[in-house]
Design a protein around this motif. Structure first.
Motif, PDB file in Angstrom:
ATOM      1  N   THR A  19      14.603  36.945  50.674  1.00  0.00           N
ATOM      2  CA  THR A  19      15.646  36.502  49.834  1.00  0.00           C
ATOM      3  C   THR A  19      17.274  36.168  49.354  1.00  0.00           C
ATOM      4  O   THR A  19      17.430  37.089  49.698  1.00  0.00           O
ATOM      5  N   ALA A  20      17.464  35.054  49.029  1.00  0.00           N
ATOM      6  CA  ALA A  20      18.904  34.654  49.288  1.00  0.00           C
ATOM      7  C   ALA A  20      19.664  35.029  47.847  1.00  0.00           C
ATOM      8  O   ALA A  20      19.064  35.501  46.694  1.00  0.00           O
ATOM      9  N   ARG A  21      20.403  35.240  48.461  1.00  0.00           N
ATOM     10  CA  ARG A  21      21.747  36.750  47.169  1.00  0.00           C
ATOM     11  C   ARG A  21      22.612  34.961  47.979  1.00  0.00           C
ATOM     12  O   ARG A  21      23.304  34.743  48.243  1.00  0.00           O
ATOM     13  N   GLN A  22      22.773  34.508  46.340  1.00  0.00           N
ATOM     14  CA  GLN A  22      23.999  33.586  46.913  1.00  0.00           C
ATOM     15  C   GLN A  22      25.687  34.314  46.406  1.00  0.00           C
ATOM     16  O   GLN A  22      26.023  35.715  45.231  1.00  0.00           O
ATOM     17  N   GLU A  23      26.525  34.169  46.521  1.00  0.00           N
ATOM     18  CA  GLU A  23      27.656  35.175  46.602  1.00  0.00           C
ATOM     19  C   GLU A  23      28.878  33.658  46.384  1.00  0.00           C
ATOM     20  O   GLU A  23      28.495  32.383  45.756  1.00  0.00           O
ATOM     21  N   GLU A  24      29.018  34.649  44.375  1.00  0.00           N
ATOM     22  CA  GLU A  24      29.918  33.840  43.907  1.00  0.00           C
ATOM     23  C   GLU A  24      31.714  34.071  43.753  1.00  0.00           C
ATOM     24  O   GLU A  24      32.458  34.068  42.969  1.00  0.00           O
ATOM     25  N   ARG A  25      31.939  34.968  44.539  1.00  0.00           N
ATOM     26  CA  ARG A  25      33.254  35.757  45.297  1.00  0.00           C
ATOM     27  C   ARG A  25      34.625  36.190  44.009  1.00  0.00           C
ATOM     28  O   ARG A  25      35.093  35.502  44.112  1.00  0.00           O
ATOM     29  N   ARG A  26      33.494  36.557  42.891  1.00  0.00           N
ATOM     30  CA  ARG A  26      34.062  36.954  41.540  1.00  0.00           C
ATOM     31  C   ARG A  26      35.144  38.792  42.433  1.00  0.00           C
ATOM     32  O   ARG A  26      34.876  39.315  42.949  1.00  0.00           O
ATOM     33  N   LYS A  27      36.162  38.225  41.785  1.00  0.00           N
ATOM     34  CA  LYS A  27      37.502  39.701  41.896  1.00  0.00           C
ATOM     35  C   LYS A  27      37.551  39.506  40.158  1.00  0.00           C
ATOM     36  O   LYS A  27      37.970  38.749  39.698  1.00  0.00           O
ATOM     37  N   ILE A  28      37.783  40.634  40.434  1.00  0.00           N
ATOM     38  CA  ILE A  28      38.217  41.825  38.759  1.00  0.00           C
ATOM     39  C   ILE A  28      39.003  43.052  39.130  1.00  0.00           C
ATOM     40  O   ILE A  28      38.785  43.552  39.081  1.00  0.00           O
ATOM     41  N   VAL A  29      39.638  42.283  37.556  1.00  0.00           N
ATOM     42  CA  VAL A  29      40.977  43.520  37.839  1.00  0.00           C
ATOM     43  C   VAL A  29      40.973  43.770  36.825  1.00  0.00           C
ATOM     44  O   VAL A  29      41.135  43.351  36.051  1.00  0.00           O
ATOM     45  N   SER A  30      41.174  45.357  36.706  1.00  0.00           N
ATOM     46  CA  SER A  30      42.256  45.730  35.447  1.00  0.00           C
ATOM     47  C   SER A  30      43.444  46.100  35.203  1.00  0.00           C
ATOM     48  O   SER A  30      44.428  46.058  36.020  1.00  0.00           O
ATOM     49  N   MET A  31      43.543  45.677  34.097  1.00  0.00           N
ATOM     50  CA  MET A  31      45.306  45.322  33.772  1.00  0.00           C
ATOM     51  C   MET A  31      45.615  46.130  32.173  1.00  0.00           C
ATOM     52  O   MET A  31      44.426  46.971  32.011  1.00  0.00           O
ATOM     53  N   TYR A  32      46.601  46.900  31.872  1.00  0.00           N
ATOM     54  CA  TYR A  32      46.426  47.194  30.133  1.00  0.00           C
ATOM     55  C   TYR A  32      47.070  45.428  29.789  1.00  0.00           C
ATOM     56  O   TYR A  32      47.427  45.441  29.904  1.00  0.00           O
ATOM     57  N   ALA A  33      46.907  45.592  28.234  1.00  0.00           N
ATOM     58  CA  ALA A  33      46.512  44.781  27.475  1.00  0.00           C
ATOM     59  C   ALA A  33      48.034  44.659  26.923  1.00  0.00           C
ATOM     60  O   ALA A  33      48.447  45.964  26.414  1.00  0.00           O
ATOM     61  N   SER A  34      49.010  43.640  27.113  1.00  0.00           N
ATOM     62  CA  SER A  34      50.193  44.234  25.514  1.00  0.00           C
ATOM     63  C   SER A  34      50.160  43.654  24.160  1.00  0.00           C
ATOM     64  O   SER A  34      50.677  43.575  23.334  1.00  0.00           O
ATOM     65  N   GLU A  35      49.348  42.920  23.665  1.00  0.00           N
ATOM     66  CA  GLU A  35      48.443  42.447  22.680  1.00  0.00           C
ATOM     67  C   GLU A  35      47.261  42.728  22.961  1.00  0.00           C
ATOM     68  O   GLU A  35      46.580  42.296  23.164  1.00  0.00           O
ATOM     69  N   ALA A  36      46.339  41.952  21.580  1.00  0.00           N
ATOM     70  CA  ALA A  36      45.319  42.036  21.279  1.00  0.00           C
ATOM     71  C   ALA A  36      44.373  40.359  22.225  1.00  0.00           C
ATOM     72  O   ALA A  36      45.364  39.608  22.076  1.00  0.00           O
ATOM     73  N   ILE A  37      43.911  40.851  22.786  1.00  0.00           N
ATOM     74  CA  ILE A  37      43.388  39.571  23.750  1.00  0.00           C
ATOM     75  C   ILE A  37      41.861  39.795  23.598  1.00  0.00           C
ATOM     76  O   ILE A  37      40.834  40.603  23.347  1.00  0.00           O
ATOM     77  N   THR A  38      40.698  38.181  23.668  1.00  0.00           N
ATOM     78  CA  THR A  38      39.720  37.381  23.182  1.00  0.00           C
ATOM     79  C   THR A  38      39.343  37.259  24.484  1.00  0.00           C
ATOM     80  O   THR A  38      39.516  36.896  25.094  1.00  0.00           O
ATOM     81  N   LYS A  39      38.321  38.123  24.638  1.00  0.00           N
ATOM     82  CA  LYS A  39      37.326  37.536  25.780  1.00  0.00           C
ATOM     83  C   LYS A  39      37.153  36.548  25.853  1.00  0.00           C
ATOM     84  O   LYS A  39      36.816  35.272  24.526  1.00  0.00           O
ATOM     85  N   GLY A  40      37.611  36.151  27.115  1.00  0.00           N
ATOM     86  CA  GLY A  40      37.582  34.736  27.560  1.00  0.00           C
ATOM     87  C   GLY A  40      38.941  33.472  26.809  1.00  0.00           C
ATOM     88  O   GLY A  40      39.122  31.921  28.065  1.00  0.00           O
ATOM     89  N   GLN A  41      40.563  34.344  26.461  1.00  0.00           N
ATOM     90  CA  GLN A  41      41.102  34.183  27.258  1.00  0.00           C
ATOM     91  C   GLN A  41      42.111  33.865  28.109  1.00  0.00           C
ATOM     92  O   GLN A  41      41.657  34.516  29.285  1.00  0.00           O
ATOM     93  N   ALA A  42      42.384  33.418  29.036  1.00  0.00           N
ATOM     94  CA  ALA A  42      43.492  33.003  29.691  1.00  0.00           C
ATOM     95  C   ALA A  42      44.441  33.878  29.353  1.00  0.00           C
ATOM     96  O   ALA A  42      44.610  34.018  28.830  1.00  0.00           O
ATOM     97  N   VAL A  43      45.004  34.817  30.736  1.00  0.00           N
ATOM     98  CA  VAL A  43      46.051  36.061  30.844  1.00  0.00           C
ATOM     99  C   VAL A  43      46.903  35.871  31.489  1.00  0.00           C
ATOM    100  O   VAL A  43      46.939  35.214  32.033  1.00  0.00           O
ATOM    101  N   ALA A  44      48.054  35.967  31.464  1.00  0.00           N
ATOM    102  CA  ALA A  44      49.035  35.823  32.018  1.00  0.00           C
ATOM    103  C   ALA A  44      50.265  37.183  31.816  1.00  0.00           C
ATOM    104  O   ALA A  44      49.865  38.073  31.279  1.00  0.00           O
ATOM    105  N   PHE A  45      50.999  37.796  32.870  1.00  0.00           N
ATOM    106  CA  PHE A  45      51.384  39.120  33.097  1.00  0.00           C
ATOM    107  C   PHE A  45      52.747  38.858  32.204  1.00  0.00           C
ATOM    108  O   PHE A  45      52.883  38.124  31.903  1.00  0.00           O
ATOM    109  N   ASN A  46      52.706  39.933  31.767  1.00  0.00           N
ATOM    110  CA  ASN A  46      53.827  40.261  30.795  1.00  0.00           C
ATOM    111  C   ASN A  46      55.447  40.515  31.794  1.00  0.00           C
ATOM    112  O   ASN A  46      55.529  42.141  32.165  1.00  0.00           O
TER     113      ASN A  46
END
Length: 160
Positions: A19-46
């Motif tokens: 059974t093949a396993r496809q690699e998608e190289r996802r990397k997820i990090v946890s950050m504090y939200a400095s304002e309300a953020i909607t799912k799918g929005q691009a974010v930048a460092f504060n």
């Protein structure tokens, strides 16, 4: 050795059934939200003048190239919020790999084009100038400008 995952060049096989396993190289990090953020929005460092409560590099807010009050402090997206968050909450930010929950300026890109932050809050579009950080490679437009279902390959520009 059956049942042991093997990996060569990003692709792998699981067990004897092949059974093949496809690699998608996802990397997820946890950050504090400095304002309300909607799912799918691009974010930048504060990186505003006042240091955030948990230090620089630990807070994100919605990326926007024409935010005049921020004096450019939030114009370079580093990833995409994969969940909604209120100000002060911890938000999951995908910074690398295939991301299928992105707000895009639809019809602005063809597959393979480089994307950066748009003037519209939290959206990505074709990078038109060398002043916007390249954050993703376009794969597929979403179903609409306000639906977080565009698909991109995130480049992890901040090397997180």
């Amino acid at each position: 050795m059956s049942g042991i995952p093997y990996k060569l060049d990003g692709l792998g096989k699981m067990g004897a059934d092949g059974t093949a396993r496809q690699e998608e190289r996802r990397k997820i990090v946890s950050m504090y939200a400095s304002e309300a953020i909607t799912k799918g929005q691009a974010v930048a460092f504060n990186f505003h003048d006042t240091e955030p409560e948990h230090g620089y590099g630990n807070h994100v807010f919605v990326a926007d190239t024409d935010d005049t009050g921020a004096t450019g402090a939030n114009m370079n997206a580093i990833g995409v919020a994969i969940e909604a968050a209120a100000s002060g909450d911890i938000v999951q930010v995908q910074v690398g790999g295939v991301c299928e929950t992105v707000l895009l300026v639809n019809a602005s890109a063809a597959p393979g084009q480089i994307l950066g932050q748009a003037a519209t809050d939290g959206k990505l579009q074709v990078v038109a100038a060398d002043t916007t950080l390249a954050v993703a490679i376009h794969i597929k437009d979403g179903s609409g400008d306000s639906t977080a279902d565009g698909i991109v390959y995130l480049l992890n520009p901040a090397n997180l």
